[in-house]
Design a protein around this motif. Structure first.
Motif, short mmCIF file in Angstrom:
data_model
loop_
_atom_site.label_atom_id
_atom_site.label_comp_id
_atom_site.label_asym_id
_atom_site.label_seq_id
_atom_site.Cartn_x
_atom_site.Cartn_y
_atom_site.Cartn_z
N GLU A 65 -3.39 -7.05 7.29
CA GLU A 65 -3.67 -6.42 6.35
C GLU A 65 -3.07 -5.28 6.26
OE1 GLU A 65 -7.89 -6.20 5.25
OE2 GLU A 65 -6.45 -8.94 5.76
N ALA A 66 -2.46 -4.58 5.84
CA ALA A 66 -1.83 -3.89 4.76
C ALA A 66 -1.58 -2.55 5.64
CB ALA A 66 -2.13 -2.79 3.23
N ALA A 67 -0.79 -1.90 6.28
CA ALA A 67 -0.65 -0.36 6.81
C ALA A 67 -1.62 0.48 5.79
CB ALA A 67 0.26 0.19 7.04
N GLY A 68 -2.33 1.90 5.96
CA GLY A 68 -3.42 2.45 5.11
C GLY A 68 -4.91 2.02 5.02
N PHE A 69 -4.52 0.42 5.05
CA PHE A 69 -5.55 -0.18 4.86
C PHE A 69 -6.90 0.21 6.02
CE2 PHE A 69 -8.79 -3.69 4.07
CZ PHE A 69 -9.24 -3.50 2.10
N PRO A 70 -8.28 0.38 5.92
CA PRO A 70 -9.20 0.59 6.76
C PRO A 70 -9.17 -0.55 8.44
CG PRO A 70 -10.27 0.32 4.67
CD PRO A 70 -8.97 0.26 4.33
N TYR A 71 -8.51 -1.65 7.78
CA TYR A 71 -8.86 -2.79 8.39
C TYR A 71 -7.38 -2.88 8.98
CZ TYR A 71 -13.48 -2.84 6.46
OH TYR A 71 -14.10 -2.36 6.34
N ALA A 72 -6.46 -2.13 9.44
CA ALA A 72 -4.78 -2.80 8.94
C ALA A 72 -4.48 -3.00 10.34
CB ALA A 72 -4.19 -0.96 8.84
N GLY A 73 -3.46 -3.65 10.17
CA GLY A 73 -3.68 -4.73 11.75
C GLY A 73 -2.81 -6.48 11.42
N GLN A 147 -1.84 -8.64 2.69
CA GLN A 147 -1.88 -7.92 1.80
C GLN A 147 -1.20 -6.94 1.50
OE1 GLN A 147 -4.73 -5.47 3.02
NE2 GLN A 147 -6.71 -5.55 1.94
N PHE A 148 -0.96 -6.76 0.33
CA PHE A 148 -0.46 -5.58 -0.55
C PHE A 148 -1.96 -5.17 -1.33
CE2 PHE A 148 2.73 -8.64 0.50
CZ PHE A 148 3.09 -7.77 1.24
N VAL A 149 -2.32 -3.29 -1.03
CA VAL A 149 -3.85 -2.65 -2.25
C VAL A 149 -2.46 -1.28 -1.84
CG1 VAL A 149 -4.65 -2.37 0.42
CG2 VAL A 149 -5.31 -2.89 -1.22
N ASP A 150 -3.87 -0.60 -3.15
CA ASP A 150 -3.44 0.54 -3.43
C ASP A 150 -4.97 0.73 -2.31
OD1 ASP A 150 -4.03 2.95 -3.55
OD2 ASP A 150 -4.77 3.07 -5.89
N SER A 151 -4.93 1.01 -1.39
CA SER A 151 -5.67 1.56 0.16
C SER A 151 -6.11 2.73 -0.48
CB SER A 151 -4.78 1.68 0.88
OG SER A 151 -4.18 0.27 2.22
N LYS A 152 -5.47 4.09 -1.09
CA LYS A 152 -6.43 5.49 -0.54
C LYS A 152 -7.27 5.34 -1.72
CE LYS A 152 -5.05 9.66 -2.57
NZ LYS A 152 -6.93 10.06 -2.86
N THR A 153 -7.67 4.53 -2.72
CA THR A 153 -8.70 3.88 -2.92
C THR A 153 -9.89 3.29 -2.64
OG1 THR A 153 -7.70 2.08 -4.70
CG2 THR A 153 -7.71 3.47 -6.17
N VAL A 154 -9.68 2.65 -1.39
CA VAL A 154 -10.92 2.21 -0.47
C VAL A 154 -10.74 2.98 0.32
CG1 VAL A 154 -10.94 0.27 1.08
CG2 VAL A 154 -9.45 -0.05 -0.96
N THR A 155 -10.06 3.72 0.67
CA THR A 155 -10.08 5.03 2.24
C THR A 155 -11.18 6.26 1.36
OG1 THR A 155 -8.13 6.07 1.54
CG2 THR A 155 -8.19 4.25 3.22
N ASP A 156 -10.13 6.77 0.21
CA ASP A 156 -11.16 7.62 -0.27
C ASP A 156 -13.00 7.25 -0.70
OD1 ASP A 156 -9.12 9.02 -0.86
OD2 ASP A 156 -8.82 8.20 -3.20
#
Length: 158
Positions: A65-73, A147-156
């Motif tokens: 799971e992408a760095a910055g994503f809530p479940y990163a690792g 996973q490659f994702v725009d994590s900011k919109t998720v964490t927001d």
């Protein structure tokens, strides 16, 4: 019944069973890497998708799971993947979804891309985020997922 007739019926049954086994193995072997990845997204239910995913994951499968994503690792094997990703998605989000737009397949690699969406239960805030998943397969088994994702919109939304 005569012994020869019984033996003949037994041989017929065994031949039919063998034919069914050969057909099932041939169908499994004809699935491309793209077919395998699609089966994890395009089942009629999320439960079916999960069963298909489990069918192709091994204890060595690495799931990132992408760095910055809530479940990163990076998690290895279905138990870690379920505990650290899928159980959390199910318990923390309403209507979490990945709408696949298309796939790109090349040899042992398949990319699925599209949009995540969902509503975070604790805040009631919804989001949409662009995403791509890179799958690597070998011998019809999933070797890795990234996973490659725009994590900011998720964490927001959290």
């Amino acid at each position: 019944m005569k012994p020869l007739l019984i033996l003949s019926k037994a041989v017929i049954v065994l031949c039919l069973l063998q034919a069914c086994t050969i057909q099932a193995n041939t169908e499994a072997n004809t699935m491309t890497n793209l077919d395998i990845v699609k089966s994890t997204y395009e089942g009629s239910t999320s439960e079916e998708n999960g069963k298909n995913l489990k069918r192709y994951i091994t204890n060595e499968t690495r799931w990132t799971e992408a760095a910055g994503f809530p479940y990163a690792g990076t998690y290895q094997g279905i138990e870690q993947i379920e505990r650290n990703v899928f159980a959390r998605l199910a318990s923390e989000w309403n209507d979490y979804n990945f709408a696949v737009e298309d796939y790109v397949a090349n040899g042992d690699k398949v990319v699925a891309f599209g949009t995540y969406s969902g509503t975070y239960k604790a805040t009631g805030i919804s989001f949409k985020a662009r995403v791509a998943h890179l799958w690597q397969l070998k011998d019809s088994k999933i070797v890795s997922f990234e996973q490659f994702v725009d994590s900011k919109t998720v964490t927001d939304a959290m």
